[in-house]
Design a protein around this motif. Structure first.
Motif, PDB file in Angstrom:
ATOM      1  N   ASN A 523       0.829  -1.210   0.000  1.00  0.00           N
ATOM      2  CA  ASN A 523       0.000   0.000   0.000  1.00  0.00           C
ATOM      3  C   ASN A 523       0.865   1.262   0.000  1.00  0.00           C
ATOM      4  OD1 ASN A 523      -2.259  -1.620   0.036  1.00  0.00           O
ATOM      5  ND2 ASN A 523      -2.595  -1.431   2.238  1.00  0.00           N
ATOM      6  N   ARG A 524       1.955   1.239   0.797  1.00  0.00           N
ATOM      7  CA  ARG A 524       2.816   2.418   0.869  1.00  0.00           C
ATOM      8  C   ARG A 524       3.520   2.679  -0.465  1.00  0.00           C
ATOM      9  NH1 ARG A 524       1.544   6.124   4.460  1.00  0.00           N
ATOM     10  NH2 ARG A 524       1.553   5.370   6.603  1.00  0.00           N
ATOM     11  N   LEU A 525       4.046   1.630  -1.068  1.00  0.00           N
ATOM     12  CA  LEU A 525       4.737   1.822  -2.340  1.00  0.00           C
ATOM     13  C   LEU A 525       3.772   2.295  -3.425  1.00  0.00           C
ATOM     14  CD1 LEU A 525       7.183  -1.229  -2.406  1.00  0.00           C
ATOM     15  CD2 LEU A 525       7.680   1.162  -1.871  1.00  0.00           C
ATOM     16  N   LYS A 526       2.547   1.791  -3.419  1.00  0.00           N
ATOM     17  CA  LYS A 526       1.565   2.254  -4.389  1.00  0.00           C
ATOM     18  C   LYS A 526       1.224   3.725  -4.161  1.00  0.00           C
ATOM     19  CE  LYS A 526      -3.088   1.362  -6.156  1.00  0.00           C
ATOM     20  NZ  LYS A 526      -4.299   0.512  -6.026  1.00  0.00           N
ATOM     21  N   GLU A 527       1.140   4.115  -2.882  1.00  0.00           N
ATOM     22  CA  GLU A 527       0.828   5.508  -2.552  1.00  0.00           C
ATOM     23  C   GLU A 527       1.969   6.442  -2.943  1.00  0.00           C
ATOM     24  OE1 GLU A 527       0.173   8.179   1.524  1.00  0.00           O
ATOM     25  OE2 GLU A 527       0.030   5.982   1.581  1.00  0.00           O
ATOM     26  N   TRP A 528       3.211   5.994  -2.779  1.00  0.00           N
ATOM     27  CA  TRP A 528       4.361   6.864  -3.034  1.00  0.00           C
ATOM     28  C   TRP A 528       4.770   6.888  -4.516  1.00  0.00           C
ATOM     29  CZ3 TRP A 528       7.219   4.272   1.626  1.00  0.00           C
ATOM     30  CH2 TRP A 528       6.699   4.775   2.810  1.00  0.00           C
ATOM     31  N   THR A 529       4.603   5.766  -5.209  1.00  0.00           N
ATOM     32  CA  THR A 529       5.070   5.692  -6.602  1.00  0.00           C
ATOM     33  C   THR A 529       3.952   5.858  -7.620  1.00  0.00           C
ATOM     34  OG1 THR A 529       4.814   3.275  -6.673  1.00  0.00           O
ATOM     35  CG2 THR A 529       6.927   4.143  -5.883  1.00  0.00           C
ATOM     36  N   GLY A 530       2.707   5.707  -7.185  1.00  0.00           N
ATOM     37  CA  GLY A 530       1.592   5.859  -8.100  1.00  0.00           C
ATOM     38  C   GLY A 530       1.339   4.653  -8.976  1.00  0.00           C
ATOM     39  N   GLN A 531       1.955   3.522  -8.699  1.00  0.00           N
ATOM     40  CA  GLN A 531       1.724   2.298  -9.466  1.00  0.00           C
ATOM     41  C   GLN A 531       1.590   1.130  -8.500  1.00  0.00           C
ATOM     42  OE1 GLN A 531       5.114   1.555 -11.941  1.00  0.00           O
ATOM     43  NE2 GLN A 531       6.543   1.324 -10.245  1.00  0.00           N
ATOM     44  N   PRO A 532       0.847   0.083  -8.887  1.00  0.00           N
ATOM     45  CA  PRO A 532       0.655  -1.061  -7.984  1.00  0.00           C
ATOM     46  C   PRO A 532       1.938  -1.863  -7.824  1.00  0.00           C
ATOM     47  CG  PRO A 532      -0.354  -1.503 -10.116  1.00  0.00           C
ATOM     48  CD  PRO A 532       0.099  -0.067 -10.159  1.00  0.00           C
ATOM     49  N   TRP A 533       2.110  -2.420  -6.639  1.00  0.00           N
ATOM     50  CA  TRP A 533       3.255  -3.268  -6.327  1.00  0.00           C
ATOM     51  C   TRP A 533       2.753  -4.612  -5.808  1.00  0.00           C
ATOM     52  CZ3 TRP A 533       8.649  -2.474  -6.516  1.00  0.00           C
ATOM     53  CH2 TRP A 533       9.033  -1.249  -7.044  1.00  0.00           C
ATOM     54  N   ARG A 534       3.398  -5.664  -6.275  1.00  0.00           N
ATOM     55  CA  ARG A 534       3.022  -7.027  -5.895  1.00  0.00           C
ATOM     56  C   ARG A 534       4.084  -7.612  -4.961  1.00  0.00           C
ATOM     57  NH1 ARG A 534       2.759 -12.232  -9.939  1.00  0.00           N
ATOM     58  NH2 ARG A 534       1.905 -13.736  -8.438  1.00  0.00           N
ATOM     59  N   MET A 535       3.632  -8.218  -3.874  1.00  0.00           N
ATOM     60  CA  MET A 535       4.528  -8.856  -2.925  1.00  0.00           C
ATOM     61  C   MET A 535       4.374 -10.371  -3.028  1.00  0.00           C
ATOM     62  SD  MET A 535       5.981  -6.289  -1.564  1.00  0.00           S
ATOM     63  CE  MET A 535       5.628  -4.646  -2.175  1.00  0.00           C
ATOM     64  N   VAL A 536       5.479 -11.068  -3.259  1.00  0.00           N
ATOM     65  CA  VAL A 536       5.479 -12.527  -3.403  1.00  0.00           C
ATOM     66  C   VAL A 536       6.259 -13.113  -2.232  1.00  0.00           C
ATOM     67  CG1 VAL A 536       6.091 -14.493  -4.863  1.00  0.00           C
ATOM     68  CG2 VAL A 536       5.358 -12.330  -5.904  1.00  0.00           C
TER      69      VAL A 536
END
Length: 604
Positions: A523-536
């Motif tokens: 959620n934080r990376l999406k908020e800061w970078t403006g793109q979705p991030w996937r955690m595996v």
């Protein structure tokens, strides 16, 4: 010759229960149908008391140790049995007395195998054997009584192998009585054995403990207790739902005797021939089911105000005292904090309760749990002093649920400084009267939170340029830049990187990682970078965490410092000295002032 005439109705009546002078059997007594003629009922806790070591529930470690000791002939002269109420201390003491004096047609030595009743077993079970003395220390606390008891230890047993003294609740003895017991316990005659039982092991002097072989009888798990209750129900011909037995097992809190007493009460909750339902047992338990207060604690930590109030009202309807509910919440807060640091094994609770409290501790920070403890202490004092304790508990629950969603003071301050939280309606010009210091901004009008912002700070833009992250180090630097200390600590301690791609991070979580770490990071990376991030998540493998790397480097630096010849010389010159810390010396900067020249007058 005179004769006394006796009326027929005045003739003495013969006792119907006695035989006549010619040996005739007494007339059968008429059936009265009274309850006194029925045999006395034996409660389940006494009826199903273990008669051999194999029947002990949940004490396999102790039984294994005693079996090995008896088989090898290494039998101690004194045993100390400790544990909470109802785990089998007195029962184990009686079994030990039987095992020490076991004798049969084929076995003539101490034996743990009590499957075949020995020559003295029946008398020991019934408490009438003259060589086995079972005493209650609560009624014999004086030193004179202890001396009188120990005077008999000098004489050999009458018929058994050993003279066995079983002293229950030994912590109740006075200091003088302990001192009188100490000498005999240190050098007992070869024909004397002591068996002590206590629930307060800390009150027993260490001089007594050091001369005894100690056995800590553990709390029995709820699943084991439920299985034992099920077997008893089958033997009694009673039918109880499995969920009801599980409720009783949890409510007993590790005590088998408490569970069997509750089962005795639960069996009569239904009509004859009808099964006992879980709902009936839940109503019967009331305060005994501790898991209900854990449910309230979980709801408070999640900020579920309506659910927490409903659960408390259910408890109150069962008869729970409001101050005891707050006391339970205090204990749960402490248990969650301890489990967060030491793990669930550090809690002296059944496994299901320990796991639930550990899960709560894993999702909350140490600061949050500490603040919750302080608020609960204040709430507990308010409930005890309030004219309406019920209303005081409800107000405390509302306050706690509201505070669960609020960040801590440190986190709120850092978010304000980083611009993540708006400090209120921003204005381009500082208010009149401000002079180069901080400008006061009020959030939400009157009653809002007051914060101080630097005049040079501009309002946070709604849209930001997208940040491109090319490596995991960029991610760590971004977290530092955005000043999220909680996320930074969790990433450093628990993320073992496996692979990194823009938009996807593959890692293996270290032991103790918070359950919501992946969601927070994404959620934080999406908020800061403006793109979705996937955690595996991948189990096992991965590089070492930043925290592990720092610890390894610190240990290497410490080892290098300890190997220094000067340090070795100091440790040799001062025996017993040790290195307690190693710090790197600050390197002087280039603009350091030149050293002061000594005064010429100082030359000697």
């Amino acid at each position: 010759m005179s004769e006394i005439d006796i009326e027929e109705d005045e003739a003495p009546q013969r006792d119907a229960n006695t035989s006549d002078m010619f040996g005739g059997a007494p007339a059968p007594a008429p059936a009265s149908g009274r309850a006194d003629d029925a045999p006395a009922y034996t409660v389940i806790a006494r009826k199903y008391r273990p008669r051999k070591f194999e029947d002990l529930i949940g004490q396999e470690a102790m039984v294994r140790t005693l079996t090995n000791a008896f088989s090898s002939g290494r039998i101690a002269h004194a045993f100390m049995l400790t544990g909470v109420r109802g785990v089998g201390k007195t029962t184990t003491a009686r079994l030990l007395a039987r095992a020490l004096n076991y004798d049969s047609d084929t076995v003539h030595q101490p034996s743990i195998d009590l499957s075949v009743e020995g020559r003295y077993c029946r008398a020991i079970i019934e408490g009438r054997h003259m060589d086995v003395l079972e005493l209650d220390a609560a009624s014999r606390t004086k030193v004179d009584e202890m001396r009188e008891l120990l005077d008999g230890a000098r004489y050999a047993p009458v018929e058994a192998r050993y003279k066995v003294y079983v002293i229950d609740e030994v912590h109740m003895l006075s200091t003088a009585a302990f001192n009188a017991l100490l000498k005999t316990l240190e050098e007992p005659p070869p024909h004397v054995k002591f068996i002590f039982a206590t629930t307060e092991i800390r009150k027993v002097p260490v001089t007594i403990l050091s001369r005894c072989q100690r056995f800590d009888l553990r709390r029995v798990e709820p699943e084991v207790i439920a299985a034992n209750l099920k077997a008893i129900c089958q033997a009694e011909g009673s039918e109880i739902e499995a969920e009801a037995l599980s409720l009783i097992g949890r409510a007993a809190e590790g005590s088998v005797r408490d569970a069997q007493s509750l089962l005795d009460q639960a069996i009569v909750q239904a009509e004859p021939g009808q099964p006992v339902s879980a709902e009936a047992v839940r109503d019967m338990l009331g305060l005994a089911d501790r898991t209900q207060t854990i449910t309230v604690f979980e709801q408070v930590m999640k900020g579920q105000t309506a659910e927490a109030l409903a659960s408390f009202r259910t408890l109150y309807g069962f008869g729970a005292a409001p101050d005891l509910v707050m006391l339970d919440l205090l204990e749960h807060s402490h248990a969650a904090s301890v489990a967060k640091t030491l793990g669930p094994d550090a809690l002296h609770l059944p496994s299901d309760q320990a796991q639930r409290l550990t899960a709560v501790g894993a999702t909350a920070s140490a600061g949050t749990l500490s603040r919750l403890w302080s608020m609960l202490l204040k709430a507990h004092d308010e409930v005890r002093r309030a004219p309406d304790p019920f209303a005081a508990v409800e107000m405390a629950l509302i306050r706690l649920c509201y505070a669960a969603d609020l960040p801590g003071p440190e986190e709120a301050l850092k978010r304000l400084q980083s611009g993540e939280i708006s400090a209120g309606p921003a204005s381009a010009e500082p208010p009149s009267g401000s002079n180069g210091g901080g400008a006061r901004a009020s959030a939400g009008g009157s009653g809002g939170t007051t914060a101080y912002a630097q005049p040079s700070l501009r309002p946070v833009a709604v849209t930001e340029a997208q940040t491109v992250l090319q490596s995991f180090e960029d991610v760590v630097r971004l977290i530092e830049t955005k000043r999220d200390p909680l996320l930074k600590v969790d990433v450093d301690r628990f993320v073992r990187l496996v692979d990194f791609k823009p938009g996807q991070i593959t890692f293996s979580p270290a032991p103790g990682a918070p359950a919501n770490l992946t969601q927070r990071l994404s959620n934080r990376l999406k908020e800061w970078t403006g793109q979705p991030w996937r955690m595996v998540i991948e189990g096992g493998g991965g590089a070492e965490t930043a925290h592990e790397r720092e610890q390894r480097e610190a240990m290497a630096f410490r080892a290098e410092a300890e190997a220094d010849p000067m340090v070795q010389a100091l440790l040799t010159a001062f025996p017993g000295a040790e290195v307690i810390g190693v710090r790197q010396r600050m390197q002087p900067s280039a603009d350091t002032a030149a050293p002061v020249e000594p005064d010429e007058d100082d030359d000697a």
